[in-house]
Design a protein around this motif. Sequence first.
Motif, PDB file in Angstrom:
ATOM      1  N   UNK A   6       0.812  -1.215   0.000  1.00 21.64           N
ATOM      2  CA  UNK A   6       0.000   0.000   0.000  1.00 21.64           C
ATOM      3  C   UNK A   6       0.842   1.259   0.000  1.00 21.64           C
ATOM      4  N   UNK A   7       0.577   2.154   0.950  1.00 25.71           N
ATOM      5  CA  UNK A   7       1.284   3.435   1.000  1.00 25.71           C
ATOM      6  C   UNK A   7       2.765   3.263   1.287  1.00 25.71           C
ATOM      7  N   UNK A   8       3.157   2.121   1.818  1.00 22.91           N
ATOM      8  CA  UNK A   8       4.570   1.867   2.118  1.00 22.91           C
ATOM      9  C   UNK A   8       5.299   1.237   0.928  1.00 22.91           C
ATOM     10  N   UNK A   9       4.619   1.192  -0.233  1.00 17.09           N
ATOM     11  CA  UNK A   9       5.271   0.620  -1.408  1.00 17.09           C
ATOM     12  C   UNK A   9       5.158  -0.886  -1.419  1.00 17.09           C
ATOM     13  N   UNK A  10       6.264  -1.552  -1.558  1.00 13.97           N
ATOM     14  CA  UNK A  10       6.244  -3.008  -1.594  1.00 13.97           C
ATOM     15  C   UNK A  10       7.628  -3.538  -1.857  1.00 13.97           C
ATOM     16  N   UNK A  11       7.718  -4.839  -2.116  1.00  9.39           N
ATOM     17  CA  UNK A  11       9.019  -5.465  -2.382  1.00  9.39           C
ATOM     18  C   UNK A  11       8.811  -6.736  -3.187  1.00  9.39           C
ATOM     19  N   UNK A  12       9.863  -7.122  -3.879  1.00 10.42           N
ATOM     20  CA  UNK A  12       9.870  -8.386  -4.611  1.00 10.42           C
ATOM     21  C   UNK A  12      10.452  -9.470  -3.710  1.00 10.42           C
ATOM     22  N   UNK A  13       9.773 -10.619  -3.630  1.00  6.36           N
ATOM     23  CA  UNK A  13      10.299 -11.775  -2.904  1.00  6.36           C
ATOM     24  C   UNK A  13      10.881 -12.761  -3.914  1.00  6.36           C
ATOM     25  N   UNK A  14      12.179 -12.998  -3.812  1.00  6.40           N
ATOM     26  CA  UNK A  14      12.880 -13.933  -4.698  1.00  6.40           C
ATOM     27  C   UNK A  14      13.141 -15.190  -3.875  1.00  6.40           C
ATOM     28  N   UNK A  42      17.654  -4.913   5.228  1.00  6.22           N
ATOM     29  CA  UNK A  42      16.441  -5.412   5.874  1.00  6.22           C
ATOM     30  C   UNK A  42      15.296  -4.479   5.548  1.00  6.22           C
ATOM     31  N   UNK A  43      14.103  -5.028   5.457  1.00  2.00           N
ATOM     32  CA  UNK A  43      12.953  -4.247   5.000  1.00  2.00           C
ATOM     33  C   UNK A  43      12.675  -3.029   5.862  1.00  2.00           C
ATOM     34  N   UNK A  44      12.902  -3.145   7.187  1.00  2.00           N
ATOM     35  CA  UNK A  44      12.598  -1.999   8.049  1.00  2.00           C
ATOM     36  C   UNK A  44      13.530  -0.818   7.781  1.00  2.00           C
ATOM     37  N   UNK A  45      14.658  -1.060   7.126  1.00  2.00           N
ATOM     38  CA  UNK A  45      15.585   0.024   6.818  1.00  2.00           C
ATOM     39  C   UNK A  45      15.024   0.994   5.781  1.00  2.00           C
ATOM     40  N   UNK A  46      14.047   0.531   5.019  1.00  2.00           N
ATOM     41  CA  UNK A  46      13.437   1.391   4.009  1.00  2.00           C
ATOM     42  C   UNK A  46      12.809   2.621   4.647  1.00  2.00           C
ATOM     43  N   UNK A  47      12.322   2.473   5.872  1.00  2.00           N
ATOM     44  CA  UNK A  47      11.598   3.553   6.544  1.00  2.00           C
ATOM     45  C   UNK A  47      12.495   4.458   7.383  1.00  2.00           C
ATOM     46  N   UNK A  72      16.922 -21.282   9.708  1.00  2.00           N
ATOM     47  CA  UNK A  72      17.053 -20.022   8.957  1.00  2.00           C
ATOM     48  C   UNK A  72      17.046 -18.815   9.893  1.00  2.00           C
ATOM     49  N   UNK A  73      18.140 -18.624  10.672  1.00  2.00           N
ATOM     50  CA  UNK A  73      18.156 -17.531  11.648  1.00  2.00           C
ATOM     51  C   UNK A  73      18.015 -16.148  11.032  1.00  2.00           C
ATOM     52  N   UNK A  74      18.307 -16.020   9.747  1.00  2.00           N
ATOM     53  CA  UNK A  74      18.012 -14.788   9.009  1.00  2.00           C
ATOM     54  C   UNK A  74      17.057 -15.170   7.882  1.00  2.00           C
ATOM     55  N   UNK A  75      15.841 -14.610   7.899  1.00  2.00           N
ATOM     56  CA  UNK A  75      14.826 -15.054   6.940  1.00  2.00           C
ATOM     57  C   UNK A  75      14.794 -14.245   5.654  1.00  2.00           C
ATOM     58  N   UNK A  76      15.418 -13.079   5.662  1.00  2.00           N
ATOM     59  CA  UNK A  76      15.532 -12.353   4.393  1.00  2.00           C
ATOM     60  C   UNK A  76      16.726 -11.419   4.440  1.00  2.00           C
ATOM     61  N   UNK A  77      17.316 -11.178   3.297  1.00  2.00           N
ATOM     62  CA  UNK A  77      18.353 -10.162   3.139  1.00  2.00           C
ATOM     63  C   UNK A  77      17.966  -9.320   1.934  1.00  2.00           C
ATOM     64  N   UNK A  78      17.750  -8.047   2.169  1.00  2.00           N
ATOM     65  CA  UNK A  78      17.233  -7.172   1.120  1.00  2.00           C
ATOM     66  C   UNK A  78      18.355  -6.668   0.215  1.00  2.00           C
ATOM     67  N   UNK A  79      18.010  -6.448  -1.039  1.00  2.00           N
ATOM     68  CA  UNK A  79      18.858  -5.713  -1.981  1.00  2.00           C
ATOM     69  C   UNK A  79      17.981  -4.704  -2.696  1.00  2.00           C
TER      70      UNK A  79
END
Length: 303
Positions: free
Chosen positions: A38-46, A69-74, A289-296
């Motif tokens: 929504x207003x926060x945009x979005x992301x692609x999950x690979x 990490x996704x929270x860094x976007x904000x 999976x102690x880290x569940x995502x790494x953003x690029x």
Amino acid sequence: MKLEEIDLTDLEMFVSGDPHEAWRTLRREAPVHWHDKGSRGGFWAVTKYDDAMSVYHNPSCFSSERGIALQMVDIPNEEAAGFGQMMILPDPPRHGQIRSLINRRLTPRAIASYEPNIKRIAAEIIDSVIERGECDFVVDVAAQLPTAVICEMLGIPREHRELMFRLANMSIGTDDPEYQQGRSAHETGMAAEAETFSYFSKIIMERRAEPGDDLVSALIHGEIDGAHLNDLEVLFNCFLLIIGGQETTRNATSGGLLALLQNPVQMARLNDDASLVTPAIEEFLRWSSPVTHVMRTAKRDIR
């Protein structure tokens, strides 16, 4: 599970749902899937292995410099987030240059020198739990060992381990009411960063005058193209090491034990055959999976 039902930002799914089914659905139906927020945009999950590796091995197209990490976007203040300064955020060659400052202290031979202390600390932790007869495994065991070990590697006194544990929790668990104490998530993270920086500023002053074999000294006195890191770069990388040194190991240890409890046949195999410990550790890392995502962040349009 239907594709439209999947929300990888829903933490409850990871607590009581089945994230593995979600990932299977994504890999089968939409291996590169757009999550609209929504207003926060979005992301692609690979979600396919080879696709993810192609992203991670292509920093010219997929950058770490806007965060991992996704929270860094904000985060409104890039400097406060350590962009371009913290080891995990710059793209090559800067990433490798900063990492090289501590690499020699993280080789198998260097790590082996810590083994007697690690075994002693592990024995102390287990003994204290046995004497009590019960424990919160995450807090009392899984968190205690990596906290103690990273503090030793950073040259932090034993009496300050609880402080480092608390600051790491505040930094990672910014959305957790236990650590917010009435503050917002952003305020919680900034408070943790400020207190960590205040603590390490004193450590840095000490190690400038009297360097040791610890990781803080390595960051202070190492050189990249004839230049030292500035104080802010050293602070951000100390902050990174104290968080990274605790969180992932705690999650893998907790997730590994949970998996064994849920699979008693595997636990019995491990109890009966000590030679399985090494492959079991690798499996804990893979399965939990102690880290569940790494953003690029994509620098340009790419297929």
